[in-house]
Design a protein around this motif. Structure first.
Motif, PDB file in Angstrom:
ATOM      1  N   ALA A   1     -16.351   9.650   0.003  1.00 41.11           N
ATOM      2  CA  ALA A   1     -15.268   9.734   0.845  1.00 41.11           C
ATOM      3  C   ALA A   1     -14.167   9.455   0.081  1.00 41.11           C
ATOM      4  CB  ALA A   1     -15.342   8.775   2.129  1.00 41.11           C
ATOM      5  N   GLN A   2     -12.785  10.101   0.814  1.00 34.16           N
ATOM      6  CA  GLN A   2     -11.481   9.863   0.122  1.00 34.16           C
ATOM      7  C   GLN A   2     -11.275   8.139   0.361  1.00 34.16           C
ATOM      8  OE1 GLN A   2      -8.518  12.195   1.859  1.00 34.16           O
ATOM      9  NE2 GLN A   2      -6.895  11.373   0.486  1.00 34.16           N
ATOM     10  N   GLN A   3     -11.004   7.761  -0.746  1.00 37.19           N
ATOM     11  CA  GLN A   3     -10.643   6.403  -0.720  1.00 37.19           C
ATOM     12  C   GLN A   3      -9.268   6.050  -0.056  1.00 37.19           C
ATOM     13  OE1 GLN A   3     -10.409   4.615  -4.744  1.00 37.19           O
ATOM     14  NE2 GLN A   3     -10.795   2.409  -4.025  1.00 37.19           N
ATOM     15  N   GLN A   4      -9.292   5.009   0.562  1.00 37.76           N
ATOM     16  CA  GLN A   4      -8.195   4.433   1.484  1.00 37.76           C
ATOM     17  C   GLN A   4      -7.073   3.965   0.369  1.00 37.76           C
ATOM     18  OE1 GLN A   4      -8.654   1.163   3.985  1.00 37.76           O
ATOM     19  NE2 GLN A   4      -6.871   1.478   5.073  1.00 37.76           N
TER      20      GLN A   4
ATOM     21  N   VAL B   1      -6.610  -8.599  -3.427  1.00 32.26           N
ATOM     22  CA  VAL B   1      -7.162  -7.506  -3.855  1.00 32.26           C
ATOM     23  C   VAL B   1      -8.071  -7.145  -2.932  1.00 32.26           C
ATOM     24  CG1 VAL B   1      -8.341  -6.022  -5.551  1.00 32.26           C
ATOM     25  CG2 VAL B   1      -6.588  -7.430  -6.245  1.00 32.26           C
ATOM     26  N   GLU B   2      -9.055  -7.773  -2.578  1.00 31.33           N
ATOM     27  CA  GLU B   2      -9.970  -7.493  -1.379  1.00 31.33           C
ATOM     28  C   GLU B   2      -9.518  -7.234  -0.205  1.00 31.33           C
ATOM     29  OE1 GLU B   2     -12.688 -10.595  -1.752  1.00 31.33           O
ATOM     30  OE2 GLU B   2     -13.328 -10.164  -3.848  1.00 31.33           O
ATOM     31  N   LEU B   3      -8.465  -7.991   0.101  1.00 27.60           N
ATOM     32  CA  LEU B   3      -7.890  -7.692   1.591  1.00 27.60           C
ATOM     33  C   LEU B   3      -7.133  -6.436   1.712  1.00 27.60           C
ATOM     34  CD1 LEU B   3      -7.294  -9.447   4.296  1.00 27.60           C
ATOM     35  CD2 LEU B   3      -5.421 -10.259   3.133  1.00 27.60           C
ATOM     36  N   ALA B   4      -6.628  -6.256   0.525  1.00 28.43           N
ATOM     37  CA  ALA B   4      -5.583  -4.932   0.343  1.00 28.43           C
ATOM     38  C   ALA B   4      -6.644  -3.773   0.624  1.00 28.43           C
ATOM     39  CB  ALA B   4      -4.942  -4.892  -1.018  1.00 28.43           C
ATOM     40  N   HIS B   5      -7.850  -3.956  -0.122  1.00 28.41           N
ATOM     41  CA  HIS B   5      -8.822  -2.596   0.282  1.00 28.41           C
ATOM     42  C   HIS B   5      -9.442  -2.879   1.506  1.00 28.41           C
ATOM     43  CE1 HIS B   5      -8.992  -1.120  -3.988  1.00 28.41           C
ATOM     44  NE2 HIS B   5      -9.273  -2.479  -4.437  1.00 28.41           N
ATOM     45  N   ARG B   6      -9.280  -3.726   2.066  1.00 33.01           N
ATOM     46  CA  ARG B   6     -10.248  -3.696   3.249  1.00 33.01           C
ATOM     47  C   ARG B   6      -8.998  -3.219   4.533  1.00 33.01           C
ATOM     48  NH1 ARG B   6     -11.962  -8.271   2.947  1.00 33.01           N
ATOM     49  NH2 ARG B   6     -10.879  -9.678   4.141  1.00 33.01           N
ATOM     50  N   GLN B   7      -7.959  -3.883   4.487  1.00 31.41           N
ATOM     51  CA  GLN B   7      -6.865  -3.624   5.527  1.00 31.41           C
ATOM     52  C   GLN B   7      -5.806  -2.697   5.142  1.00 31.41           C
ATOM     53  OE1 GLN B   7      -5.593  -7.294   6.854  1.00 31.41           O
ATOM     54  NE2 GLN B   7      -3.710  -7.669   5.319  1.00 31.41           N
ATOM     55  N   GLY B   8      -5.686  -2.220   3.878  1.00 34.91           N
ATOM     56  CA  GLY B   8      -4.861  -1.232   3.426  1.00 34.91           C
ATOM     57  C   GLY B   8      -3.325  -1.758   2.779  1.00 34.91           C
ATOM     58  N   THR B   9      -3.444  -3.149   3.054  1.00 34.09           N
ATOM     59  CA  THR B   9      -2.145  -3.819   2.548  1.00 34.09           C
ATOM     60  C   THR B   9      -2.396  -5.414   2.347  1.00 34.09           C
ATOM     61  OG1 THR B   9      -1.110  -4.258   4.824  1.00 34.09           O
ATOM     62  CG2 THR B   9      -0.533  -2.050   3.365  1.00 34.09           C
ATOM     63  N   ALA B  10      -1.659  -5.989   1.375  1.00 31.17           N
ATOM     64  CA  ALA B  10      -1.689  -7.410   1.599  1.00 31.17           C
ATOM     65  C   ALA B  10      -0.413  -7.988   0.870  1.00 31.17           C
ATOM     66  CB  ALA B  10      -2.746  -7.828   0.560  1.00 31.17           C
TER      67      ALA B  10
ATOM     68  N   LEU C   1      -1.631  -8.410 -13.468  1.00 31.76           N
ATOM     69  CA  LEU C   1      -0.766  -7.360 -12.540  1.00 31.76           C
ATOM     70  C   LEU C   1      -0.958  -6.063 -13.333  1.00 31.76           C
ATOM     71  CD1 LEU C   1       2.497  -9.250 -11.362  1.00 31.76           C
ATOM     72  CD2 LEU C   1       0.419  -8.583 -10.008  1.00 31.76           C
ATOM     73  N   PRO C   2      -0.935  -6.063 -14.582  1.00 31.76           N
ATOM     74  CA  PRO C   2      -1.238  -4.760 -15.161  1.00 31.76           C
ATOM     75  C   PRO C   2      -2.438  -3.997 -15.000  1.00 31.76           C
ATOM     76  CG  PRO C   2      -0.188  -6.183 -16.700  1.00 31.76           C
ATOM     77  CD  PRO C   2      -0.943  -7.018 -15.448  1.00 31.76           C
ATOM     78  N   LYS C   3      -3.639  -4.706 -14.363  1.00 32.28           N
ATOM     79  CA  LYS C   3      -4.759  -4.144 -14.155  1.00 32.28           C
ATOM     80  C   LYS C   3      -5.028  -3.585 -12.775  1.00 32.28           C
ATOM     81  CE  LYS C   3      -6.719  -7.763 -17.304  1.00 32.28           C
ATOM     82  NZ  LYS C   3      -7.768  -9.039 -17.229  1.00 32.28           N
ATOM     83  N   LEU C   4      -4.045  -3.988 -11.997  1.00 31.85           N
ATOM     84  CA  LEU C   4      -4.210  -3.796 -10.497  1.00 31.85           C
ATOM     85  C   LEU C   4      -4.555  -2.149 -10.361  1.00 31.85           C
ATOM     86  CD1 LEU C   4      -1.515  -5.912  -8.669  1.00 31.85           C
ATOM     87  CD2 LEU C   4      -3.913  -6.335  -8.934  1.00 31.85           C
ATOM     88  N   LYS C   5      -3.808  -1.321 -10.698  1.00 32.22           N
ATOM     89  CA  LYS C   5      -3.875  -0.034 -10.668  1.00 32.22           C
ATOM     90  C   LYS C   5      -5.337   0.668 -11.123  1.00 32.22           C
ATOM     91  CE  LYS C   5      -1.857   4.575 -12.041  1.00 32.22           C
ATOM     92  NZ  LYS C   5      -0.738   5.158 -12.856  1.00 32.22           N
ATOM     93  N   ALA C   6      -6.031  -0.079 -12.007  1.00 34.40           N
ATOM     94  CA  ALA C   6      -7.372   0.345 -12.394  1.00 34.40           C
ATOM     95  C   ALA C   6      -8.299  -0.165 -11.202  1.00 34.40           C
ATOM     96  CB  ALA C   6      -7.915  -0.197 -13.692  1.00 34.40           C
ATOM     97  N   GLN C   7      -7.758  -1.169 -10.336  1.00 32.26           N
ATOM     98  CA  GLN C   7      -8.596  -1.672  -9.556  1.00 32.26           C
ATOM     99  C   GLN C   7      -8.622  -0.900  -8.170  1.00 32.26           C
ATOM    100  OE1 GLN C   7      -8.536  -6.236  -9.202  1.00 32.26           O
ATOM    101  NE2 GLN C   7      -7.696  -5.843 -11.079  1.00 32.26           N
ATOM    102  N   GLY C   8      -7.530   0.253  -8.171  1.00 32.53           N
ATOM    103  CA  GLY C   8      -7.222   0.827  -6.969  1.00 32.53           C
ATOM    104  C   GLY C   8      -6.161   0.397  -6.096  1.00 32.53           C
ATOM    105  N   ILE C   9      -5.330  -0.526  -6.676  1.00 32.76           N
ATOM    106  CA  ILE C   9      -4.051  -1.131  -5.843  1.00 32.76           C
ATOM    107  C   ILE C   9      -2.829  -0.636  -6.345  1.00 32.76           C
ATOM    108  CG2 ILE C   9      -2.970  -3.362  -5.597  1.00 32.76           C
ATOM    109  CD1 ILE C   9      -5.537  -3.181  -4.237  1.00 32.76           C
ATOM    110  N   GLU C  10      -1.878  -0.506  -5.558  1.00 35.75           N
ATOM    111  CA  GLU C  10      -0.661  -0.042  -6.097  1.00 35.75           C
ATOM    112  C   GLU C  10       0.372  -0.996  -5.572  1.00 35.75           C
ATOM    113  OE1 GLU C  10       2.890   3.244  -5.205  1.00 35.75           O
ATOM    114  OE2 GLU C  10       0.833   3.714  -4.523  1.00 35.75           O
ATOM    115  N   LEU C  11       1.004  -1.794  -6.606  1.00 37.87           N
ATOM    116  CA  LEU C  11       2.110  -2.840  -6.433  1.00 37.87           C
ATOM    117  C   LEU C  11       3.248  -2.187  -6.072  1.00 37.87           C
ATOM    118  CD1 LEU C  11       2.441  -5.892  -6.802  1.00 37.87           C
ATOM    119  CD2 LEU C  11       3.308  -5.349  -8.986  1.00 37.87           C
ATOM    120  N   ILE C  12       3.717  -2.538  -4.810  1.00 33.08           N
ATOM    121  CA  ILE C  12       4.886  -1.977  -4.098  1.00 33.08           C
ATOM    122  C   ILE C  12       6.008  -3.202  -3.609  1.00 33.08           C
ATOM    123  CG2 ILE C  12       3.740   0.081  -3.215  1.00 33.08           C
ATOM    124  CD1 ILE C  12       3.816  -1.092  -0.406  1.00 33.08           C
ATOM    125  N   GLY C  13       7.097  -2.683  -3.761  1.00 39.94           N
ATOM    126  CA  GLY C  13       8.207  -3.755  -2.957  1.00 39.94           C
ATOM    127  C   GLY C  13       8.155  -3.967  -1.673  1.00 39.94           C
ATOM    128  N   LEU C  14       8.990  -4.778  -1.257  1.00 36.64           N
ATOM    129  CA  LEU C  14       8.730  -5.255   0.258  1.00 36.64           C
ATOM    130  C   LEU C  14       9.599  -3.947   1.221  1.00 36.64           C
ATOM    131  CD1 LEU C  14       9.964  -9.132   0.252  1.00 36.64           C
ATOM    132  CD2 LEU C  14       7.790  -8.167   0.274  1.00 36.64           C
TER     133      LEU C  14
END
Length: 255
Positions: A21-24, A193-202, A220-233
């Motif tokens: 399935a398409q990943q959230q 990271v787990e929370l961001a995957h579960r609810q979309g944001t953290a 922090l440099p490893k987040l992208k490989a974990q499917g996490i995008e670091l964004i500003g407020l």
């Protein structure tokens, strides 16, 4: 007909084996509090990769200089506003008349130029005060600033008052460094990271402790490989659209 049957069998096989399935999309925002006290520590925080937010305390010796430095570097600056049980010339306390609260807010914002918003430093007693929090959210709305509820107490009404007014706001999900060891901090980041995957944001808050900065510099440099995008407020506010996350409310409404 044979080709059609073969295609149908392939489709059914894909369903049976669980076609991917398409990943959230998953987003993370990081705020570092208590800045403005130590230039070396502040500079190290400013060098963290990605759009990490700088929360600067007004009653620190380098608050104004560091706010200007962070703004010049393209980072989001917010005022880390002292609230009871915090003390000092800028701190808000229950029972303080609103004109005095306004004077302290004005003075604090003057010490932290380029602030795009405010979050509370400490504040477990103050953020439980409905009248003062409602006034603050109206004042931030007038100034076109956003608010981040650090959620230093389960009794906070700050985010609820912001949401009721329609003020752009967020609430913290995870504190990184209540326990100041690299192992504990890395564990808290994994929870985020787990929370961001579960609810979309953290939204996470940390402090410029050497252990915290060590972990963030490494992880922090490893987040992208974990499917996490670091964004500003500001982007995070847009992603959440002022909705409460499950831990903060029901049906998107803060409690």
């Amino acid at each position: 007909m044979q080709a059609f049957c073969l295609a149908l069998l392939c489709l059914l096989a894909g369903v049976a084996h669980g076609a991917p399935a398409q990943q959230q999309r998953a987003y993370l925002s990081v705020i570092i509090d208590d800045l403005g006290q130590n230039p070396a520590r502040d500079s190290r925080t400013l060098a963290l990769p990605g759009p990490v937010t700088m929360a600067i305390m007004p009653d620190t010796p380098h608050a104004t200089d560091f706010a200007r430095q962070a703004h010049k570097a393209g980072r989001t600056v917010i005022l880390h506003m002292p609230m009871d049980p915090a003390t000092g010339p800028y701190a808000w306390h229950p029972g303080t008349p609103l004109p005095e609260l306004e004077q302290r807010l004005n003075a604090a914002l003057a010490k932290v130029p380029y602030a795009a918003g405010v979050n509370n430093h400490m504040g477990s007693r103050m953020t439980a005060q409905p009248e003062a929090m409602a006034w603050l959210m109206g004042e931030l709305q007038r100034r076109e600033l956003f608010f981040v509820d650090s959620r230093t107490s389960a009794a906070t009404v700050a985010a609820a008052k912001a949401q009721a007014l329609g003020l752009a706001s967020l609430s913290r999900d995870v504190f990184l460094d209540d326990v100041r060891t690299p192992e504990a901090i890395a564990g808290q980041l994994r929870i985020a990271v787990e929370l961001a995957h579960r609810q979309g944001t953290a939204v996470v808050i940390g402090h410029p402790y050497p252990q915290t900065l060590d972990v963030l510099e490494r992880e922090l440099p490893k987040l992208k490989a974990q499917g996490i995008e670091l964004i500003g407020l500001r982007q995070m506010i847009g992603e959440r659209s002022n909705r409460a996350m499950p831990a903060h409310g029901k049906g998107g409404i803060y409690r």
